[in-house]
Design an enzyme around this catalytic site. Structure first.
Site, PDB file in Angstrom:
ATOM      1  N   HIS A 109       0.810  -1.222   0.000  1.00  0.00           N
ATOM      2  CA  HIS A 109       0.000   0.000   0.000  1.00  0.00           C
ATOM      3  C   HIS A 109       0.846   1.277   0.000  1.00  0.00           C
ATOM      4  CE1 HIS A 109      -3.790  -2.204   1.705  1.00  0.00           C
ATOM      5  NE2 HIS A 109      -3.595  -2.431   0.424  1.00  0.00           N
ATOM      6  N   CYS A 117       5.188  10.677  -8.262  1.00  0.00           N
ATOM      7  CA  CYS A 117       4.792  11.735  -9.194  1.00  0.00           C
ATOM      8  C   CYS A 117       3.488  11.324  -9.877  1.00  0.00           C
ATOM      9  CB  CYS A 117       5.870  11.975 -10.238  1.00  0.00           C
ATOM     10  SG  CYS A 117       5.353  13.211 -11.460  1.00  0.00           S
ATOM     11  N   SER A 177      -7.586  -6.160   9.970  1.00  0.00           N
ATOM     12  CA  SER A 177      -9.029  -6.347  10.220  1.00  0.00           C
ATOM     13  C   SER A 177      -9.698  -7.167   9.128  1.00  0.00           C
ATOM     14  CB  SER A 177      -9.716  -4.984  10.317  1.00  0.00           C
ATOM     15  OG  SER A 177      -9.579  -4.293   9.102  1.00  0.00           O
TER      16      SER A 177
HETATM   17  P1  NAD Z   1      -7.124  -1.962  10.557  1.00  0.00           P
HETATM   18  O1  NAD Z   1      -6.889  -0.741  11.361  1.00  0.00           O
HETATM   19  O2  NAD Z   1      -8.309  -2.023   9.676  1.00  0.00           O
HETATM   20  O3  NAD Z   1      -7.187  -3.210  11.542  1.00  0.00           O
HETATM   21  C1  NAD Z   1      -6.229  -3.367  12.567  1.00  0.00           C
HETATM   22  C2  NAD Z   1      -6.479  -4.711  13.223  1.00  0.00           C
HETATM   23  O4  NAD Z   1      -5.428  -4.905  14.152  1.00  0.00           O
HETATM   24  C3  NAD Z   1      -7.797  -4.790  13.992  1.00  0.00           C
HETATM   25  O5  NAD Z   1      -8.479  -5.973  13.618  1.00  0.00           O
HETATM   26  C4  NAD Z   1      -7.352  -4.851  15.466  1.00  0.00           C
HETATM   27  O6  NAD Z   1      -8.158  -5.725  16.239  1.00  0.00           O
HETATM   28  C5  NAD Z   1      -5.954  -5.416  15.353  1.00  0.00           C
HETATM   29  N1  NAD Z   1      -5.051  -5.012  16.431  1.00  0.00           N
HETATM   30  C6  NAD Z   1      -5.009  -3.838  17.109  1.00  0.00           C
HETATM   31  N2  NAD Z   1      -4.010  -3.856  17.999  1.00  0.00           N
HETATM   32  C7  NAD Z   1      -3.392  -5.063  17.878  1.00  0.00           C
HETATM   33  C8  NAD Z   1      -2.275  -5.677  18.531  1.00  0.00           C
HETATM   34  N3  NAD Z   1      -1.590  -5.069  19.494  1.00  0.00           N
HETATM   35  N4  NAD Z   1      -1.931  -6.930  18.141  1.00  0.00           N
HETATM   36  C9  NAD Z   1      -2.622  -7.588  17.166  1.00  0.00           C
HETATM   37  N5  NAD Z   1      -3.681  -7.047  16.525  1.00  0.00           N
HETATM   38  C10 NAD Z   1      -4.050  -5.796  16.869  1.00  0.00           C
HETATM   39  O7  NAD Z   1      -5.802  -2.193   9.738  1.00  0.00           O
HETATM   40  P2  NAD Z   1      -5.537  -2.870   8.333  1.00  0.00           P
HETATM   41  O8  NAD Z   1      -6.327  -4.120   8.220  1.00  0.00           O
HETATM   42  O9  NAD Z   1      -4.061  -2.906   8.207  1.00  0.00           O
HETATM   43  O10 NAD Z   1      -6.118  -1.845   7.246  1.00  0.00           O
HETATM   44  C11 NAD Z   1      -5.843  -0.465   7.369  1.00  0.00           C
HETATM   45  C12 NAD Z   1      -5.185   0.224   6.179  1.00  0.00           C
HETATM   46  O11 NAD Z   1      -4.792   1.514   6.654  1.00  0.00           O
HETATM   47  C13 NAD Z   1      -3.893  -0.413   5.754  1.00  0.00           C
HETATM   48  O12 NAD Z   1      -4.045  -0.849   4.469  1.00  0.00           O
HETATM   49  C14 NAD Z   1      -2.823   0.677   5.807  1.00  0.00           C
HETATM   50  O13 NAD Z   1      -2.485   1.110   4.513  1.00  0.00           O
HETATM   51  C15 NAD Z   1      -3.446   1.819   6.494  1.00  0.00           C
HETATM   52  N6  NAD Z   1      -2.855   2.106   7.845  1.00  0.00           N
HETATM   53  C16 NAD Z   1      -1.516   1.936   8.044  1.00  0.00           C
HETATM   54  C17 NAD Z   1      -0.957   2.197   9.304  1.00  0.00           C
HETATM   55  C18 NAD Z   1       0.518   1.985   9.489  1.00  0.00           C
HETATM   56  O14 NAD Z   1       1.258   1.984   8.522  1.00  0.00           O
HETATM   57  N7  NAD Z   1       1.014   1.797  10.734  1.00  0.00           N
HETATM   58  C19 NAD Z   1      -1.768   2.614  10.349  1.00  0.00           C
HETATM   59  C20 NAD Z   1      -3.131   2.787  10.113  1.00  0.00           C
HETATM   60  C21 NAD Z   1      -3.666   2.520   8.842  1.00  0.00           C
HETATM   61 ZN    ZN Z   2       7.335  13.221 -12.646  1.00  0.00          ZN
END
Ligand code: NAD
Ligand code: ZN
Length: 241
Positions: A109, A117, A177
């Site tokens: 992602h 760009c 999630s």
């Molecule tokens: P999500 O936020 O939708 O889900 C997070 C999941 O992690 C939840 O099901 C929750 O229960 C679980 N969780 C929370 N704390 C935890 C822990 N300590 N141990 C284990 N599990 C735990 O995240 P997603 O499914 O990755 O989708 C979100 C999208 O948002 C991603 O594609 C990403 O691009 C972006 N995002 C990235 C970041 C990052 O880079 N750190 C942060 C937030 C969102």
């Molecule tokens: Zn360019």
């Protein structure tokens, strides 16, 4: 006992939660107080570039205040010590896997520490703020944007990811999630090719029913224990679980 040679690990925002980075689907589906559709779509970027750029500037700045946790470190250890095939596919845009030392890693992602760009498609490392109207070093267009795959855009390196899943014996999903496709569908491909499937999450995810085994708990505790057991088992009986 199934022989395990090739492993694919999918990680999501939950693996970085214990480092202090907020997840996406907290209460109300907000990411750091913003509605997902206001910061994660091409339409939002076109409608309010200042807001979207500032949102990712803040996320980029926050990276300097956090460190990889025990789960990132355990996966980096697995990467260093696992003798078979391994691919860590992260949905995260933070750099905590690589700071922990992981090498066999794909950011499907995009990355906070990269700029894209919108004109010529060039991508390059980026640090600090990235205001709208910043010039691209490759084509000079004032078109640099955060290198984040928004909803409706194609994730990176899907061919490599798909090939790795089709060739894996074990698929493991950590801290996601199961709400964002195509990543949420990886487990079904893994099942289709006969791989073992394991999920580790704080609560059962939307995709839990597809996994053979779900371990509920914090990634910082569950992942190091799983890696330790897996690496021990290869020492006693090579390459099997
Ligand atoms: P999500 O936020 O939708 O889900 C997070 C999941 O992690 C939840 O099901 C929750 O229960 C679980 N969780 C929370 N704390 C935890 C822990 N300590 N141990 C284990 N599990 C735990 O995240 P997603 O499914 O990755 O989708 C979100 C999208 O948002 C991603 O594609 C990403 O691009 C972006 N995002 C990235 C970041 C990052 O880079 N750190 C942060 C937030 C969102
Ligand atoms: Zn360019």
């Amino acid at each position: 006992m199934r022989d395990i040679h090739n492993i694919v690990v999918l990680t999501g925002a939950g693996i970085s939660a214990e480092s202090g980075l907020a997840t996406f689907r907290g209460p109300g589906g907000l990411w750091e107080g913003h509605r997902v559709e206001d910061v994660c779509t091409p339409e939002a970027l076109a409608a309010d570039p200042e807001l979207v750029h500032r949102f990712y500037d803040d996320r980029r700045a926050a990276l300097a205040t956090v460190e990889p946790n025990a789960a990132h470190r355990a996966l980096a250890r697995l990467d260093a010590e696992w003798p078979g095939g391994l691919l860590i596919v992260t949905q995260n845009v933070d750099d905590l896997h690589e700071r922990a030392g992981a090498k066999r890693l794909i950011h499907m992602h995009g990355e906070l520490l990269s700029a894209l760009c919108a004109d010529c498609g060039d991508r390059g490392e980026w640090e600090g703020r990235l205001p709208p109207g910043t010039a691209c070093g490759a084509c000079d267009a004032l078109s640099l944007r955060p290198d984040i795959v928004f909803f409706g855009e194609m994730p990176y390196r899907m061919d490599e990811i798909d090939a790795a899943i089709r060739n894996c014996d074990l698929f493991i999903s950590i801290g996601t999630s199961g709400a964002v496709y195509p990543a949420a569908g990886f487990v079904q491909t893994a099942r289709y090719v006969g791989a073992a499937t394991l999920e580790m999450n704080l609560d059962p995810s939307l995709g839990s029913v597809y996994f053979e085994e779900t371990r509920i708990g914090a990634a910082g505790t569950l992942v190091p224990a799983w890696v330790e057991t897996l690496l021990q088992s290869t020492q006693s009986s090579p390459m099997s679980r």
